[in-house]
Design a protein around this motif. Sequence first.
Motif, short mmCIF file in Angstrom:
data_model
loop_
_atom_site.label_atom_id
_atom_site.label_comp_id
_atom_site.label_asym_id
_atom_site.label_seq_id
_atom_site.Cartn_x
_atom_site.Cartn_y
_atom_site.Cartn_z
N GLY A 1 0.81 -1.22 0.00
CA GLY A 1 0.00 0.00 0.00
C GLY A 1 0.84 1.27 0.00
N HIS A 2 2.16 1.12 0.04
CA HIS A 2 3.00 2.33 0.10
C HIS A 2 2.97 3.14 -1.20
N LEU A 3 2.85 2.45 -2.34
CA LEU A 3 2.82 3.21 -3.59
C LEU A 3 1.58 4.10 -3.64
N GLU A 4 0.51 3.60 -3.05
CA GLU A 4 -0.73 4.37 -3.09
C GLU A 4 -0.82 5.39 -1.96
N ASN A 5 -0.35 4.97 -0.79
CA ASN A 5 -0.65 5.78 0.40
C ASN A 5 0.51 6.54 1.01
N PHE A 6 1.73 6.15 0.65
CA PHE A 6 2.88 6.79 1.29
C PHE A 6 3.21 8.06 0.53
N THR A 7 2.26 8.97 0.52
CA THR A 7 2.35 10.12 -0.38
C THR A 7 1.92 11.41 0.29
N ASP A 8 2.39 12.50 -0.26
CA ASP A 8 1.84 13.81 0.05
C ASP A 8 1.20 14.33 -1.22
N PHE A 9 0.15 15.17 -1.07
CA PHE A 9 -0.49 15.77 -2.23
C PHE A 9 0.14 17.12 -2.51
N LEU A 10 0.59 17.28 -3.73
CA LEU A 10 1.20 18.55 -4.13
C LEU A 10 0.40 19.16 -5.28
N VAL A 11 0.35 20.50 -5.26
CA VAL A 11 -0.25 21.19 -6.39
C VAL A 11 0.72 22.29 -6.82
N THR A 12 0.89 22.44 -8.13
CA THR A 12 1.89 23.37 -8.65
C THR A 12 1.19 24.52 -9.36
N CYS A 13 1.66 25.73 -9.09
CA CYS A 13 1.11 26.91 -9.77
C CYS A 13 1.66 26.93 -11.20
N SER A 14 0.75 27.06 -12.18
CA SER A 14 1.18 26.98 -13.57
C SER A 14 1.89 28.27 -13.99
N LYS A 15 1.78 29.31 -13.20
CA LYS A 15 2.41 30.58 -13.58
C LYS A 15 3.78 30.75 -12.91
N CYS A 16 3.82 30.65 -11.57
CA CYS A 16 5.10 30.91 -10.89
C CYS A 16 5.83 29.63 -10.48
N GLY A 17 5.20 28.49 -10.64
CA GLY A 17 5.89 27.22 -10.42
C GLY A 17 6.02 26.80 -8.97
N ARG A 18 5.40 27.55 -8.06
CA ARG A 18 5.51 27.15 -6.66
C ARG A 18 4.70 25.89 -6.37
N LYS A 19 5.20 25.12 -5.41
CA LYS A 19 4.51 23.89 -5.04
C LYS A 19 3.91 24.03 -3.65
N TYR A 20 2.70 23.52 -3.49
CA TYR A 20 2.05 23.57 -2.19
C TYR A 20 1.54 22.18 -1.81
N ARG A 21 1.43 21.98 -0.49
CA ARG A 21 0.70 20.80 0.00
C ARG A 21 -0.77 21.04 -0.30
N ALA A 22 -1.33 20.27 -1.23
CA ALA A 22 -2.67 20.57 -1.74
C ALA A 22 -3.73 20.57 -0.63
N ASP A 23 -3.72 19.52 0.21
CA ASP A 23 -4.78 19.45 1.22
C ASP A 23 -4.70 20.62 2.19
N HIS A 24 -3.48 21.06 2.49
CA HIS A 24 -3.35 22.16 3.44
C HIS A 24 -3.70 23.50 2.80
N LEU A 25 -3.32 23.64 1.54
CA LEU A 25 -3.66 24.88 0.83
C LEU A 25 -5.18 25.05 0.77
N VAL A 26 -5.88 23.97 0.42
CA VAL A 26 -7.34 24.02 0.31
C VAL A 26 -7.95 24.36 1.67
N GLU A 27 -7.47 23.68 2.71
CA GLU A 27 -8.04 23.92 4.03
C GLU A 27 -7.81 25.37 4.47
N ASP A 28 -6.58 25.86 4.24
CA ASP A 28 -6.25 27.24 4.63
C ASP A 28 -7.11 28.25 3.89
N GLU A 29 -7.19 28.08 2.55
CA GLU A 29 -7.93 29.05 1.73
C GLU A 29 -9.41 29.05 2.08
N LEU A 30 -9.94 27.86 2.36
CA LEU A 30 -11.37 27.80 2.69
C LEU A 30 -11.64 28.39 4.06
#
Length: 573
Positions: free
Chosen positions: A79-108
């Motif tokens: 299950g490590h290939l599926e679960n041993f992960t962090d979610f990342l989201v990348t800005c298509s303009k400036c290229g910064r990477k964020y922890r997706a789940d945390h970004l969503v929670e913070d913004e909301l």
Amino acid sequence: MSDKFNDLLNRRGFFWQSFDAYKGMVEAGGFYDYGPLGVGLKRNIINKWLKTFVVPYMDFTIEVETPIIMPRIVFEASGHLENFTDFLVTCSKCGRKYRADHLVEDELRKREVKIKTEGLDERRLDELISQYGIKCPNCGGELGNVQRFNLLFQTTIGPYSSNLGFIRPETAQGMFIDFAKLYELSNRKLPLAVAQVGKVGRNEISPRQGLVRLREFSQMEIELFFDPLNSTCPYLDDVKDVKIRILPEDDVAKGVSAPREVGVKEAVEKGYIVNEWMGFYMGLATVFLNELGVPLDKQLFLAKLPEERAHYARAVFDQVVLTERFGWLEVSGHAYRTDYDLSRHVKYSGQDLSAYRDLQVPRVEKEMRVSPNPVKIKERYGGDAGRIIKYIYDNPDKVLRDIESTGKSVFEAFEISREMIYVSEQEKKTYRERFIPHVIEPSFGVDRLLYVTLENSFVERNGKYVLRLPPDIAPIKVAVLPLIRKDPYPAIGRRIWSMLVMNGIEAVYDDGDTIGSRYVKYDEEGVPFAVTIDDKTPMDNTVTVRDRDTTSQVRVSIDSLVSVISSKIYVRR
RNA sequence: GCGGCCGUAGUCUAGUUUGGAUCAGGACGACGGCCUUCCACGCCGUAGAUCGUGGGUUCAAAUCCCACCGGCCGCACCA
């Protein structure tokens, strides 16, 4: 304290950051080299662990060593290939990477929408991002799709790039995969404990904090396999007097922060710990830490809540130690992994990883047995009998069912009647059954243990520093020090040094500097004893043995030195 | 990954604000010698520095600018 402490470790060469020669040229944080003293200390900590967890329990505990590189399918199964992960989201303009789940929670949260993102998958996170129009907090650009960043190190096995391999993130999987063999080698007995010490790798996004968060580190793990219908631990009494400090799941859930100090048995009886084996190992873990010099009031078992637990675990306690530099630091994890791992490897490998259980009362199953009556069949159908007989053997259940409901069974043009078969009722007894064992896993991080051992041993004395390492884990046991470098003292000193090392006692010889500065040096290196050759030595063959912690000296004969030192090193405190 | 601070011999550090004569100064440590009789810091001497890396500005860069790498602290992350 912290500065002086780090300065000492650095000066004395316990460990340092790897690839120093290429400092500033490569990005490769999270790797450390152990120097001479660090290597010895680490080995001694591992040995103490073996002497605490493995050697006294060799009647059911065995040790293995499995590869650190494993093929892809192992981690699909685990299950490590599926679960041993962090979610990342990348800005298509400036290229910064964020922890997706945390970004969503913070913004909301900023928009007063309260939502828990823990455990959401990437599709759901994508939906939330588009639904609420979340943009890059840095430049306002569009965000790309949410991606998983897997913390497994990847490589290829052999010359074909499609044959992926991964560095194991825990030593455990090798022990699960080998279960059938190990169970067989142990005469198919449960409980069975399998121990493994070895290196693992996790491709952390941003490692820091020295030995505490590494990309490559060493683990000491045990997988205890047991029958879930019999989870009693016959060794629980070994630790019945051991006090542990614990914050059970209920307390954590209620926000209680004051730990309970109870005996191991009591903790099990009161349900703070759900499994006796878990309690047993938590007791041993406390003894282990005590002997590394960590006082009980700096230790704590902290329950993990369901959403904090790994994908495989039903119950988890972290053993944490209060450190000066990092606060409460996890040094071991105690997990109830159920049959998750074995079941998954059964599914992915097709191999049988089950164990036997004897049934107290044999299970009885009634079975109707149908066999043809050749005489009657030949009487009626003559030469066709052979085919009919074969048909009955091949389809006994259908024939019987037909006859019981309609009085006959039809096969091609033939009618099989009741008198053409024999029916007998047989009892089938089953004395044992198969099941997938459950697993309790105590898992220790060697490097963190080494750190907390060092930190707890560090004291300041008269403006000088001493590492009061327990003698049995100190990398150097004895410093042999002639008071002055003048005949005949150095020769005697070298002879004593040689005698000690030939007897397996790690020792150094040093005739430089003044005697005082040498005492300071070896106090800093955690050397528990100093043997000094003085003006009496040539006359009566005696030397003084100085105790690092009290600085007091006793005079002993050179002949008895090995036994005196040995008994001081291995005294149980 | 974000923000702040920082990167000079094995270690700690002076010099960076105000670019130039300090061919980078000191201390500890190391090594060699002298002296020595029990708790670091006696004496003499020797070696040891691509000033994180790359690029730029300038007649001139450890010093100013940019990028990268690394470290520390805080936040985040740590199945």
